[in-house]
Design an enzyme around this catalytic site. Structure first.
Site, PDB file in Angstrom:
ATOM      1  N   LYS A 181       0.838  -1.199   0.000  1.00 17.29           N
ATOM      2  CA  LYS A 181       0.000   0.000   0.000  1.00 17.29           C
ATOM      3  C   LYS A 181       0.879   1.258   0.000  1.00 17.29           C
ATOM      4  CE  LYS A 181      -3.779  -2.585   2.003  1.00 17.29           C
ATOM      5  NZ  LYS A 181      -4.612  -3.002   3.115  1.00 17.29           N
TER       6      LYS A 181
ATOM      7  N   GLN B  41      -5.264  -1.631   9.209  1.00 21.24           N
ATOM      8  CA  GLN B  41      -5.036  -2.948   8.617  1.00 21.24           C
ATOM      9  C   GLN B  41      -5.632  -4.049   9.499  1.00 21.24           C
ATOM     10  OE1 GLN B  41      -3.815  -3.490   5.584  1.00 21.24           O
ATOM     11  NE2 GLN B  41      -3.897  -5.710   5.762  1.00 21.24           N
TER      12      GLN B  41
ATOM     13  N   ASP C 293     -11.664   2.171   3.400  1.00 20.49           N
ATOM     14  CA  ASP C 293     -12.042   0.770   3.175  1.00 20.49           C
ATOM     15  C   ASP C 293     -13.558   0.590   3.053  1.00 20.49           C
ATOM     16  OD1 ASP C 293      -9.833  -1.090   3.145  1.00 20.49           O
ATOM     17  OD2 ASP C 293      -9.428  -0.528   5.222  1.00 20.49           O
TER      18      ASP C 293
END
Ligand code: GUN
Length: 289
Positions: free
Chosen positions: A53, A97, A120
């Site tokens: 990322k 994460q 997300d």
């Protein structure tokens, strides 16, 4: 022999487009989107994903803020860090994460992310919008799969879809996206009886379990589209998917490889969502739909 769905190529095109958009905005306004990523602990797979990322952010021209907190960091401290990022006008997108270490309440932490910065699409607010068929930030892997199907002109209306795996990250959001496109969706999981019955019924089969080669060719309908989300490293050190690729590709009409299928699309959609949040916050034009 199936058509191999090339996620690397499709993601490369999206990333190049976003790179140009970001360069243009930098030139005209001297600002760039900022993505903040929180990683707690040192799970090896999560470390690899987070570094991918960061690499993407650099390549696109985003500012990236990588926050690596040691295992044992308290719930309150992480919640405060998230709130600090929520309040920081320079930060446009926040990613925590997953999975977080077991001692933490993931749900509460995700819920603490501002929906406006929830890159997300995992907050109950954004997930609720998705589930009710409204515009929202869509979880990256599910969105990446939809983009791949679109890229290869694979229609969903009226088709039987079986998704194996009911995670909040992939299975559940993907089921909503596919229902919105008029597919008939079955979500199977670890407690499903007669899994093969459900997979054999699928015109489009998606597998997101992390169980190496769970799907064998006898479980796949002739001519089905097979999307493999799983990625595990075998004892031989090689990456493998949930699908027995070598045999299933002889039976499917389209198939995603591992690696090089869904994985690169997740990263491209993270870039897309980061840009989208930035564009909404700053009232700039949105990127490609
Ligand atoms: N862990 C595995 N996939 C994802 C993802 O798409 N987002 C986050 N935050 N964690 C993950």
């Amino acid at each position: 022999m199936a058509v191999i769905i090339d996620g690397k190529k499709a993601s490369g095109e999206i990333l190049r487009f976003l790179q140009l958009m970001v360069a243009d905005i930098k030139l005209k306004h001297n600002i760039a989107p900022t993505l903040a990523v929180i990683l707690v602990g040192d799970d090896p797979a999560s470390k690899v994903y987070v570094s991918k990322k960061e690499e993407m952010a650099k390549k696109i021209g985003f500012n990236s803020l990588m926050i690596n907190l040691p295992d044992g960091t308290g719930q309150k401290e992480i919640a405060e860090k998230i709130e600090e990022l929520n309040q920081d006008d320079e930060v446009n997108a926040i990613l925590v994460q997953l999975p977080l270490p077991d001692y933490l309440d993931s749900h509460a932490l995700i819920n603490g992310i501002s929906p406006m910065k929830d890159v997300d699409g995992f907050t109950p607010y954004n997930f609720g919008l998705l589930a009710t068929g409204k515009e929202s930030v869509v979880p990256c892997t599910a969105l990446g799969i939809m983009k791949l199907l679109e890229e290869y002109n694979i229609q969903l209306a009226g088709k039987n879809v079986t998704i194996v795996g009911r995670s909040n990250i992939v299975g559940k959001p993907l089921a909503h996206l596919m229902m919105a496109k008029n597919a008939t969706v079955t979500v199977a999981h670890s407690k499903t009886e007669n899994l093969k019955e459900h997979t054999l019924n699928a015109d489009i089969l998606v597998c997101a379990t992390g169980k190496k080669h769970l799907i064998t060719s006898d479980m796949v309908k002739e001519g089905a589209v097979v999307i493999d989300v799983g990625i595990t490293r075998g004892e031989d050190g090689k990456l493998a998917g949930d699908v027995d690729y070598e045999n299933v590709k002889e039976k499917a009409s389209f198939i995603t490889p591992v690696p090089g299928g869904v994985g690169p699309m997740t990263i491209a959609m993270l870039a897309y969502n980061t840009y989208k949040l930035f564009a909404i916050q700053k009232a700039f034009p949105e990127g490609s739909k």
